[in-house]
Design a protein around this motif. Structure first.
Motif, PDB file in Angstrom:
ATOM      1  N   ALA A 209      68.080  53.802  81.637  1.00 34.54           N
ATOM      2  CA  ALA A 209      67.872  53.062  80.389  1.00 34.54           C
ATOM      3  C   ALA A 209      66.566  52.272  80.460  1.00 34.54           C
ATOM      4  CB  ALA A 209      69.046  52.116  80.142  1.00 34.54           C
ATOM      5  N   LEU A 210      65.789  52.302  79.360  1.00 31.14           N
ATOM      6  CA  LEU A 210      64.547  51.554  79.284  1.00 31.14           C
ATOM      7  C   LEU A 210      64.847  50.121  78.847  1.00 31.14           C
ATOM      8  CD1 LEU A 210      62.227  54.199  77.568  1.00 31.14           C
ATOM      9  CD2 LEU A 210      62.393  53.646  79.991  1.00 31.14           C
ATOM     10  N   PRO A 211      64.181  49.130  79.447  1.00 30.10           N
ATOM     11  CA  PRO A 211      64.426  47.728  79.073  1.00 30.10           C
ATOM     12  C   PRO A 211      63.924  47.439  77.662  1.00 30.10           C
ATOM     13  CG  PRO A 211      62.585  47.883  80.582  1.00 30.10           C
ATOM     14  CD  PRO A 211      63.181  49.250  80.515  1.00 30.10           C
ATOM     15  N   ALA A 212      64.706  46.633  76.902  1.00 33.51           N
ATOM     16  CA  ALA A 212      64.304  46.251  75.546  1.00 33.51           C
ATOM     17  C   ALA A 212      63.346  45.059  75.621  1.00 33.51           C
ATOM     18  CB  ALA A 212      65.533  45.897  74.711  1.00 33.51           C
ATOM     19  N   SER A 213      62.392  44.994  74.610  1.00 29.83           N
ATOM     20  CA  SER A 213      61.421  43.892  74.588  1.00 29.83           C
ATOM     21  C   SER A 213      61.010  43.633  73.140  1.00 29.83           C
ATOM     22  CB  SER A 213      60.193  44.230  75.430  1.00 29.83           C
ATOM     23  OG  SER A 213      59.216  43.222  75.303  1.00 29.83           O
ATOM     24  N   THR A 214      60.811  42.337  72.827  1.00 33.58           N
ATOM     25  CA  THR A 214      60.338  41.964  71.486  1.00 33.58           C
ATOM     26  C   THR A 214      58.828  41.870  71.431  1.00 33.58           C
ATOM     27  OG1 THR A 214      60.572  39.615  72.078  1.00 33.58           O
ATOM     28  CG2 THR A 214      62.465  40.684  71.012  1.00 33.58           C
ATOM     29  N   ASP A 215      58.153  42.010  72.548  1.00 29.06           N
ATOM     30  CA  ASP A 215      56.692  41.938  72.606  1.00 29.06           C
ATOM     31  C   ASP A 215      56.113  43.247  72.064  1.00 29.06           C
ATOM     32  OD1 ASP A 215      54.035  41.632  73.099  1.00 29.06           O
ATOM     33  OD2 ASP A 215      54.251  41.171  75.235  1.00 29.06           O
ATOM     34  N   PRO A 216      55.315  43.213  70.952  1.00 29.99           N
ATOM     35  CA  PRO A 216      54.776  44.473  70.399  1.00 29.99           C
ATOM     36  C   PRO A 216      53.775  45.165  71.323  1.00 29.99           C
ATOM     37  CG  PRO A 216      53.797  42.577  69.300  1.00 29.99           C
ATOM     38  CD  PRO A 216      54.896  42.036  70.165  1.00 29.99           C
ATOM     39  N   SER A 217      53.236  44.412  72.279  1.00 24.76           N
ATOM     40  CA  SER A 217      52.262  45.035  73.189  1.00 24.76           C
ATOM     41  C   SER A 217      52.920  45.582  74.455  1.00 24.76           C
ATOM     42  CB  SER A 217      51.185  44.016  73.576  1.00 24.76           C
ATOM     43  OG  SER A 217      51.762  42.902  74.247  1.00 24.76           O
ATOM     44  N   ALA A 218      54.257  45.448  74.562  1.00 23.27           N
ATOM     45  CA  ALA A 218      54.962  45.944  75.747  1.00 23.27           C
ATOM     46  C   ALA A 218      55.356  47.410  75.549  1.00 23.27           C
ATOM     47  CB  ALA A 218      56.210  45.090  76.013  1.00 23.27           C
ATOM     48  N   PHE A 219      55.477  48.123  76.667  1.00 21.13           N
ATOM     49  CA  PHE A 219      55.899  49.525  76.625  1.00 21.13           C
ATOM     50  C   PHE A 219      56.672  49.846  77.890  1.00 21.13           C
ATOM     51  CE2 PHE A 219      51.717  49.477  78.594  1.00 21.13           C
ATOM     52  CZ  PHE A 219      51.892  50.252  79.725  1.00 21.13           C
ATOM     53  N   ALA A 220      57.401  50.950  77.858  1.00 20.39           N
ATOM     54  CA  ALA A 220      58.174  51.412  79.014  1.00 20.39           C
ATOM     55  C   ALA A 220      58.368  52.917  78.905  1.00 20.39           C
ATOM     56  CB  ALA A 220      59.520  50.688  79.087  1.00 20.39           C
ATOM     57  N   PHE A 221      58.455  53.595  80.068  1.00 22.07           N
ATOM     58  CA  PHE A 221      58.721  55.035  80.103  1.00 22.07           C
ATOM     59  C   PHE A 221      59.239  55.394  81.481  1.00 22.07           C
ATOM     60  CE2 PHE A 221      54.351  54.486  81.415  1.00 22.07           C
ATOM     61  CZ  PHE A 221      54.221  55.314  82.507  1.00 22.07           C
ATOM     62  N   THR A 222      59.744  56.613  81.606  1.00 21.11           N
ATOM     63  CA  THR A 222      60.282  57.082  82.885  1.00 21.11           C
ATOM     64  C   THR A 222      59.568  58.361  83.311  1.00 21.11           C
ATOM     65  OG1 THR A 222      61.997  58.413  81.816  1.00 21.11           O
ATOM     66  CG2 THR A 222      62.562  56.125  82.378  1.00 21.11           C
ATOM     67  N   VAL A 223      59.527  58.573  84.639  1.00 21.18           N
ATOM     68  CA  VAL A 223      58.972  59.802  85.232  1.00 21.18           C
ATOM     69  C   VAL A 223      60.038  60.393  86.141  1.00 21.18           C
ATOM     70  CG1 VAL A 223      57.247  60.767  86.772  1.00 21.18           C
ATOM     71  CG2 VAL A 223      56.586  59.018  85.109  1.00 21.18           C
ATOM     72  N   PRO A 224      60.479  61.631  85.908  1.00 21.51           N
ATOM     73  CA  PRO A 224      61.529  62.233  86.738  1.00 21.51           C
ATOM     74  C   PRO A 224      60.996  62.675  88.096  1.00 21.51           C
ATOM     75  CG  PRO A 224      60.774  63.812  85.118  1.00 21.51           C
ATOM     76  CD  PRO A 224      60.054  62.525  84.825  1.00 21.51           C
ATOM     77  N   LEU A 225      61.822  62.550  89.115  1.00 25.92           N
ATOM     78  CA  LEU A 225      61.536  63.091  90.446  1.00 25.92           C
ATOM     79  C   LEU A 225      62.473  64.270  90.645  1.00 25.92           C
ATOM     80  CD1 LEU A 225      61.222  59.809  92.547  1.00 25.92           C
ATOM     81  CD2 LEU A 225      59.450  61.043  91.298  1.00 25.92           C
ATOM     82  N   LYS A 226      61.905  65.491  90.871  1.00 22.98           N
ATOM     83  CA  LYS A 226      62.707  66.715  90.903  1.00 22.98           C
ATOM     84  C   LYS A 226      62.784  67.271  92.320  1.00 22.98           C
ATOM     85  CE  LYS A 226      61.876  67.918  86.097  1.00 22.98           C
ATOM     86  NZ  LYS A 226      61.544  68.975  85.145  1.00 22.98           N
ATOM     87  N   VAL A 237      61.036  54.118  86.699  1.00 26.44           N
ATOM     88  CA  VAL A 237      60.962  53.397  85.430  1.00 26.44           C
ATOM     89  C   VAL A 237      59.712  52.508  85.462  1.00 26.44           C
ATOM     90  CG1 VAL A 237      62.116  51.794  83.877  1.00 26.44           C
ATOM     91  CG2 VAL A 237      63.469  53.424  85.230  1.00 26.44           C
ATOM     92  N   PHE A 238      58.814  52.731  84.490  1.00 23.86           N
ATOM     93  CA  PHE A 238      57.557  51.990  84.392  1.00 23.86           C
ATOM     94  C   PHE A 238      57.646  51.021  83.211  1.00 23.86           C
ATOM     95  CE2 PHE A 238      56.605  55.803  86.619  1.00 23.86           C
ATOM     96  CZ  PHE A 238      55.549  55.525  87.477  1.00 23.86           C
ATOM     97  N   THR A 239      57.321  49.759  83.419  1.00 24.36           N
ATOM     98  CA  THR A 239      57.234  48.770  82.333  1.00 24.36           C
ATOM     99  C   THR A 239      55.902  48.065  82.439  1.00 24.36           C
ATOM    100  OG1 THR A 239      58.323  47.111  83.718  1.00 24.36           O
ATOM    101  CG2 THR A 239      59.725  48.383  82.224  1.00 24.36           C
ATOM    102  N   GLY A 240      55.247  47.858  81.279  1.00 19.19           N
ATOM    103  CA  GLY A 240      53.931  47.225  81.299  1.00 19.19           C
ATOM    104  C   GLY A 240      53.584  46.637  79.954  1.00 19.19           C
TER     105      GLY A 240
END
Length: 598
Positions: A209-226, A237-240
């Motif tokens: 699950a990606l973390p929720a944020s009210t900051d419009p400049s925040a973002f999050a995504f995931t990269v799978p390891l296979k 999980v990347f958040t920035g």
């Protein structure tokens, strides 16, 4: 005010109205821009999060270990002849330096040759998947990379085929496989976070699950390891935060004021510039185009701006147009001359074809008319010998013998001349031809002469080409017959027949050679012997009409090939006939297409 000036005024008014109407939408545009910046930062971080990019950090040594060690002659020989001390010195000593915690070496079977695990590590004691998978996954590519789920976490696996150093592309033979693992740690996540500018955490399984944020400049995504089966065993999980978007949000009001001020200045400047720099030059250019002359462009050409360049180009256009019109006129005259030449060529071609037909008819009639009296002379001389041979004196019998020999030579000469003319007049279509069969039939015809001379004819395996069967038989008949005839006194003739396929600029060629150990000839006669009626020896030495090699050359030329000869006096000669292996379509000597045989 002209049309252009009015349009410029309308354009400026429309520009001002559009700018005023766009002001209410500035906020929406900047919001969209902010979202784009956030998305761009997200994509840049995602691209930088490529696990292979980790080689740019502390992972460089781990990745390079697989690349460098699988291109090492000592390592390749070690797989064939294992040496534990060499492995300890060269492989175990690389644990810390190359950032891996366990290593396995297999031969091509794959059978385990050597393995080692760094003490105190949580790396697995055995390869996390069946060793046979190494051969399967590296059947085409020389490297393999995966992440495997273990009870105590995720391990990164890198493997490669072991080649010799003379195979930098890893496409040739190899001796085995090497695989190494490194357990994923928090330090790896931190390194990846430095590279992407994000916070990174490892989550086992899939669907994190990606973390929720009210900051419009925040973002999050995931990269799978296979893993080795291309199954997702964990996710990063990347958040920035997009710094550019955050700065943009703080400067919205300031940018809006600057945008409005810039628009006003731009409008005023554009209005002045268009009036001073555009309207007048456009009027001059329009006048020149209407008059179809470069005369009005003189003052405009002296300007150092774009309109000066346009005026210069326009003058060049008028000059080039005049040259083109002149060239068109000259080309029309040339085309008229070419049509006349083509008509003349057509007439000459028709005349040549008519002349060739007449020559063919003449050759046939002449052959018949010349052979008929010779046959009568031969018949009457035979009767004289049978009826009065015993009563004639010796000189009379000699005269009859000479007359009979002259008749035979004349008959042979006529036959050779007829054969020479029929190379083109009675040519057959080209067909797929096995030269071995042709030479075998020729040798059967020459069997008696070969036996009489005690000669030997050696024949290599010959290729197949597209050719006229009868004419190719004539070529071998003449060349092998000459090799048997022009032999040295007391030396049995040895004839070698060979052929090879060679590549030429105009296609594949068949180079046929007939080599003998006969009397040979001097090099200065190499071209002369292919002329009609050309003989290097008298009839009292060697029989013949001097037409054999001329026929060979004409047949070669009819096939689009060549004929040549080399010789050494009293040592032998080599005759070479080069012919195309195939033809686009069968043709006779006049270029006419022949009907397919059948």
């Amino acid at each position: 005010m002209g049309t252009v000036q009015r349009r410029i005024g309308f354009l400026l008014a429309a520009l001002a109205a559009t700018f005023i109407l766009l002001v209410p939408f500035i906020n929406a545009m900047q919001g969209r821009h902010m979202r784009m910046l956030v998305e761009r930062s997200k994509e840049e971080s995602r691209a930088a999060s490529d696990i292979e990019q980790l080689i740019g950090l502390n992972r460089t040594k781990f990745a390079n270990f697989i690349i460098d060690y699988t291109w090492w002659d000592e390592f390749a020989e070690f797989v064939k002849k294992p040496n534990r001390q060499w492995a300890v010195d060269s492989l175990d000593s690389s644990f810390d330096a190359c950032r891996f915690d366990a290593i396995w070496v297999y031969d091509k079977v794959p059978k385990l040759v050597y393995s080692a695990v760094q003490p105190g590590t949580r790396a697995p004691r055995e390869l996390p998947f069946p060793a046979a998978l190494l051969r399967e996954r590296m059947a085409v590519k020389p490297y393999f990379h995966s992440f495997e789920a273990m009870p105590n976490g995720i391990v990164e696996v890198r493997a490669g085929r072991i080649h010799y150093s003379n195979d930098p592309n890893r496409t040739g033979p190899f001796t085995g496989y090497v695989a190494a693992v490194h357990p994923w740690t928090d330090a790896d996540s931190e390194d990846l976070g430095k590279l992407t500018g994000c916070k990174v955490r490892l989550v086992m399984g899939r669907g994190a699950a990606l973390p929720a944020s009210t900051d419009p400049s925040a973002f999050a995504f995931t990269v799978p390891l296979k893993n080795h089966a291309d199954e997702t065993v964990a996710e990063l999980v990347f958040t920035g935060v997009s710094q550019a978007a955050a700065v943009l949000a703080q400067s919205v009001a300031h940018d809006r004021l600057l945008l409005i001020a810039f628009g006003i200045v731009l409008y005023i400047g554009a209005a002045v510039a268009l009036m001073l720099w555009v309207s007048r030059p456009i009027g001059v250019i329009s006048h020149a185009l209407a008059a179809k002359t470069p005369d009005p462009l003189g003052a405009l050409e002296r300007r150092k701006d774009e309109f000066g360049s346009v005026a210069t180009s326009l003058r060049q256009f008028f000059e080039q147009k005049a040259r083109l019109e002149q060239e068109v006129a000259e080309r029309k005259r040339a085309e008229a001359s070419l049509r006349a030449s083509e008509q003349r060529l057509h007439e000459l071609t028709a005349e040549l074809q008519r002349s060739n037909r007449e020559l063919q008819d003449f050759a046939s009639v002449a052959s018949h008319d010349l052979q008929e009296p010779l046959r009568k002379i031969s018949a009457f001389s035979d009767r004289l010998v049978r009826k009065y041979g015993d009563t004639l004196p010796a000189d009379g019998q000699d005269y009859l013998a000479r007359m009979k020999n002259a008749v035979e030579r004349m008959s042979g000469l006529i036959e050779d001349l007829l054969t020479y003319s029929r190379v083109t007049t009675r040519a057959k279509p080209f067909e797929k031809l096995d030269l071995n069969v042709v030479v075998r039939e020729v040798l059967e015809d020459l069997e008696t002469r070969i036996h009489q001379t005690g000669g030997i004819v050696e024949v290599e395996d010959l290729p197949s080409i597209e050719a006229d069967p009868m004419q190719m038989r004539q070529v071998f008949q003449n060349l092998i017959g000459n090799a048997l005839k022009f032999r040295r006194e007391g030396v049995a003739p040895v004839v070698h027949v060979g052929a090879e396929i060679v590549e030429a600029p105009d296609g594949r060629q068949c180079r046929i050679t007939v080599r003998d150990n006969g009397i040979g000839f001097e090099g200065q006669f190499a071209e002369r012997i292919f002329r009609v009626f050309e003989r290097l020896h008298g009839r009292d030495q060697y029989e013949g009409t001097g037409m054999g090699l001329a026929i060979v050359k004409k047949i070669a030329e009819r096939h689009g090939g060549t004929a040549s000869a080399e010789g050494v006096l009293n040592e032998g000669a080599t005759f070479t006939v080069t012919l195309p292996v195939s033809h686009p379509e069968p043709r006779d000597d006049r270029g006419a297409t022949l009907a397919p045989s059948g």
